[in-house]
Design a protein around this motif. Structure first.
Motif, PDB file in Angstrom:
ATOM      1  N   PRO A 188       0.845  -1.200   0.000  1.00  0.00           N
ATOM      2  CA  PRO A 188       0.000   0.000   0.000  1.00  0.00           C
ATOM      3  C   PRO A 188       0.872   1.237   0.000  1.00  0.00           C
ATOM      4  O   PRO A 188       1.919   1.278   0.640  1.00  0.00           O
ATOM      5  N   ASN A 189       0.451   2.242  -0.745  1.00  0.00           N
ATOM      6  CA  ASN A 189       1.204   3.490  -0.895  1.00  0.00           C
ATOM      7  C   ASN A 189       0.300   4.692  -0.643  1.00  0.00           C
ATOM      8  O   ASN A 189      -0.917   4.618  -0.879  1.00  0.00           O
ATOM      9  N   GLY A 190       0.886   5.787  -0.219  1.00  0.00           N
ATOM     10  CA  GLY A 190       0.192   7.067  -0.197  1.00  0.00           C
ATOM     11  C   GLY A 190      -1.135   7.080   0.522  1.00  0.00           C
ATOM     12  O   GLY A 190      -2.058   7.793   0.094  1.00  0.00           O
ATOM     13  N   LEU A 191      -1.271   6.326   1.613  1.00  0.00           N
ATOM     14  CA  LEU A 191      -2.540   6.330   2.341  1.00  0.00           C
ATOM     15  C   LEU A 191      -2.787   7.718   2.917  1.00  0.00           C
ATOM     16  O   LEU A 191      -1.936   8.294   3.595  1.00  0.00           O
ATOM     17  N   VAL A 192      -3.971   8.259   2.656  1.00  0.00           N
ATOM     18  CA  VAL A 192      -4.242   9.621   3.088  1.00  0.00           C
ATOM     19  C   VAL A 192      -5.753   9.845   3.124  1.00  0.00           C
ATOM     20  O   VAL A 192      -6.503   9.219   2.372  1.00  0.00           O
ATOM     21  N   TYR A 193      -6.187  10.723   4.020  1.00  0.00           N
ATOM     22  CA  TYR A 193      -7.587  11.148   4.065  1.00  0.00           C
ATOM     23  C   TYR A 193      -7.644  12.557   3.484  1.00  0.00           C
ATOM     24  O   TYR A 193      -7.092  13.497   4.053  1.00  0.00           O
ATOM     25  N   TYR A 194      -8.304  12.697   2.334  1.00  0.00           N
ATOM     26  CA  TYR A 194      -8.240  13.939   1.566  1.00  0.00           C
ATOM     27  C   TYR A 194      -9.608  14.271   0.997  1.00  0.00           C
ATOM     28  O   TYR A 194     -10.239  13.433   0.332  1.00  0.00           O
ATOM     29  N   ASP A 195     -10.096  15.458   1.267  1.00  0.00           N
ATOM     30  CA  ASP A 195     -11.382  15.945   0.758  1.00  0.00           C
ATOM     31  C   ASP A 195     -12.520  14.970   1.029  1.00  0.00           C
ATOM     32  O   ASP A 195     -13.355  14.694   0.148  1.00  0.00           O
ATOM     33  N   GLY A 196     -12.561  14.416   2.239  1.00  0.00           N
ATOM     34  CA  GLY A 196     -13.673  13.566   2.634  1.00  0.00           C
ATOM     35  C   GLY A 196     -13.578  12.122   2.204  1.00  0.00           C
ATOM     36  O   GLY A 196     -14.519  11.344   2.438  1.00  0.00           O
ATOM     37  N   TYR A 197     -12.476  11.728   1.591  1.00  0.00           N
ATOM     38  CA  TYR A 197     -12.288  10.341   1.144  1.00  0.00           C
ATOM     39  C   TYR A 197     -11.008   9.754   1.733  1.00  0.00           C
ATOM     40  O   TYR A 197     -10.003  10.451   1.888  1.00  0.00           O
ATOM     41  N   PHE A 198     -11.059   8.462   2.008  1.00  0.00           N
ATOM     42  CA  PHE A 198      -9.838   7.692   2.221  1.00  0.00           C
ATOM     43  C   PHE A 198      -9.264   7.355   0.845  1.00  0.00           C
ATOM     44  O   PHE A 198      -9.959   6.758   0.017  1.00  0.00           O
ATOM     45  N   HIS A 199      -8.013   7.710   0.608  1.00  0.00           N
ATOM     46  CA  HIS A 199      -7.353   7.375  -0.658  1.00  0.00           C
ATOM     47  C   HIS A 199      -6.338   6.265  -0.411  1.00  0.00           C
ATOM     48  O   HIS A 199      -5.526   6.337   0.516  1.00  0.00           O
ATOM     49  N   ILE A 200      -6.410   5.246  -1.251  1.00  0.00           N
ATOM     50  CA  ILE A 200      -5.436   4.162  -1.227  1.00  0.00           C
ATOM     51  C   ILE A 200      -4.739   4.119  -2.581  1.00  0.00           C
ATOM     52  O   ILE A 200      -5.388   3.984  -3.630  1.00  0.00           O
ATOM     53  N   PHE A 201      -3.426   4.277  -2.560  1.00  0.00           N
ATOM     54  CA  PHE A 201      -2.611   4.006  -3.735  1.00  0.00           C
ATOM     55  C   PHE A 201      -1.899   2.683  -3.472  1.00  0.00           C
ATOM     56  O   PHE A 201      -1.751   2.247  -2.319  1.00  0.00           O
ATOM     57  N   TYR A 202      -1.463   2.016  -4.526  1.00  0.00           N
ATOM     58  CA  TYR A 202      -0.897   0.682  -4.316  1.00  0.00           C
ATOM     59  C   TYR A 202       0.070   0.318  -5.432  1.00  0.00           C
ATOM     60  O   TYR A 202      -0.086   0.719  -6.587  1.00  0.00           O
ATOM     61  N   GLN A 203       1.119  -0.415  -5.029  1.00  0.00           N
ATOM     62  CA  GLN A 203       2.063  -0.966  -5.999  1.00  0.00           C
ATOM     63  C   GLN A 203       1.305  -1.926  -6.903  1.00  0.00           C
ATOM     64  O   GLN A 203       0.673  -2.883  -6.426  1.00  0.00           O
ATOM     65  N   TYR A 204       1.405  -1.701  -8.214  1.00  0.00           N
ATOM     66  CA  TYR A 204       0.447  -2.321  -9.126  1.00  0.00           C
ATOM     67  C   TYR A 204       1.119  -2.680 -10.442  1.00  0.00           C
ATOM     68  O   TYR A 204       1.836  -1.863 -11.037  1.00  0.00           O
TER      69      TYR A 204
END
Length: 456
Positions: free
Chosen positions: A39-55
């Motif tokens: 998992p990459n770049g986990l962040v709570y931004y503008d009302g959303y949980f954002h998950i980025f991931y090695q893909y």
């Protein structure tokens, strides 16, 4: 092959319904198609949980790394977004792991990632920067944020990766996993006032850093600094590891002005066979939530050999609490809220492969489920929780918890390809499960008090 974001998105759309979904998780995060790991770049931004991931969308094995992207309101139901980063630069063989941070004044979402270059026996890793004003479309900067010239003496750019930013006061600090030329792991600390110009600050070293630190994450929790990280070639057998690989946490004192640090406690994050590359975020309510790759390198042959639509899953989101200098982990409430279909746990009966069981166990307790010769067994032996797994499609292993007690409160989560067991929220066991049946048979149920059993 040219790796472009648009090409990856098109491939995903064209291959959504190809491959088996027998082991596709119901309430754990996984990709639509292809391979995922950290998992990459986990962040709570503008009302959303954002998950980025090695893909790597083009196959079920690791390949040139992209950053996939999804967002969620509850970390259970996800909206897949366009691929955020692709290795599309001439000197980029992969976009390796990293983190995210928000510029609150400009409402920009910043990503830091490792630009990995590997050609003709030359390996070079440097840290790059991308940004977005809408949280969906990202622009890479042209020059390195943290290049080779910022490596302190004695370190190699062959193993210099996974930058993760954190805001302390009015300064952005970045922790990066690194390796010395003598093959000792370390964490390098950098700083920036504006996410544009960075400078080296100091190095964090410890005997439990093995030969390489990966995916470091530094954050404040209950007034203390905590560092989570994964380690390659760990020699300390008192800390849970699989063939030298481990994921640990450290409670620390860190003085950024004096460039000084002190380790107060180091321990394992998970006692199971499949847990790596943890990362955390803070949500809008002050919770510190952790996700990790529910896998381990060299443990994933079943998925890639059986034509599944995707290969890789993340752990349940875990709410972290620091109590008396020790880390406790709780499954977030949003996950427990989805279980509505209650069932009875009885020997000889059956249970869903997407189940939640809350129970009390003590000396002599035994709970075993599976199919045929493949099974998972949970038991209490000599005051310690023990997980035994025997799977022809995965691995056979016995894992024991560190925490001792007369009575344990246990929460069990199964999700088609995974098992997670929370034991008094002190020991947590994560394991992949590839048992071939539609429903698990309850083989043994002895001296266990079931408080709740439900499925989804």
């Amino acid at each position: 092959m040219d790796y472009l974001k648009e090409s990856a998105d098109r491939y995903i759309r064209q291959n959504l319904n190809k491959g088996s979904k027998d082991y596709k998780p119901r309430y754990h995060f996984s990709a639509q198609v292809g391979w995922i790991n950290d998992p990459n770049g986990l962040v709570y931004y503008d009302g959303y949980f954002h998950i980025f991931y090695q893909y790597y969308p083009y196959g079920l094995e690791w390949g040139p790394m992209h950053w996939g992207h999804a967002r969620s309101k509850n970390l259970v139901d996800f909206e897949y977004l366009p691929v955020a980063l692709a290795p599309d630069a001439p000197d980029e063989s992969g976009c390796f792991s990293g983190g995210a941070v928000i510029d609150k004044e400009k409402n920009l979402l910043h990503l830091l990632y490792t630009r990995h270059y590997e050609r003709e026996n030359v390996i070079r890793q440097t840290q790059y920067h991308a940004y977005s004003s809408d949280g969906v479309r990202f622009t890479k900067t042209e020059r390195a944020a943290i290049g080779e010239e910022l490596l302190p003496e004695g370190f190699t750019s062959c193993s210099f990766r996974d930058p993760n930013p954190v805001v302390i006061g009015d300064t952005y600090y970045v922790v990066v996993g690194a390796q010395t030329k003598e093959r000792a792991g370390a964490v390098l600390v950098y700083s920036s006032r504006d996410m544009s110009e960075f400078k080296y600050e100091f190095t964090i070293e410890n005997e439990n850093f093995g030969e390489m630190v990966e995916c470091p994450d530094l954050f404040r929790l209950n007034g203390e600094m905590v560092l989570t990280f994964s380690v390659v070639a760990l020699k300390n057998q008192d800390l849970t590891n699989i063939d030298g690989k481990a994921s640990l946490y450290a409670v620390m004192n860190v003085d950024f002005e004096k460039k000084a640090y002190e380790f107060l406690h180091i321990d394992s994050l998970d006692e199971g066979t499949d847990f790596y590359a943890p990362q955390t975020l803070e949500d809008g309510n002050g919770r510190r939530i952790m996700l990790a790759w529910l896998d381990m390198w060299n443990n994933n042959s079943f998925s890639k050999n059986n034509r599944l639509v995707s290969n890789g899953v993340y752990t349940l989101p875990r709410d972290l609490v620091l109590e008396n200098g020790r880390l406790l982990q709780y499954p977030i409430r949003e996950v427990k809220d989805i279980f509505r279909n209650r069932f009875t746990v009885a020997e000889g009966g059956e249970m869903s492969k997407t189940a939640y069981i809350e129970a009390e166990m003590n000396g002599g307790s035994l709970f075993t489920f599976g199919c045929g010769d493949d099974y998972i067994s949970l038991k209490i032996e000599n005051g310690r929780f023990t997980l035994e797994q025997r799977q022809k499609n995965h691995i056979t292993a016995v894992r024991k918890g560190k925490y001792r007690s007369d009575t344990f409160h246990v929460e069990i989560f199964t999700d088609r390809c995974s098992l997670e067991v929370f034991v008094d929220n002190r020991d947590v066991f994560s394991a992949q499960v590839f048992i071939e049946c539609e429903r698990y048979k309850i083989m043994r149920s002895e001296k266990i008090k079931i408080l709740r059993a439900a499925s989804v």
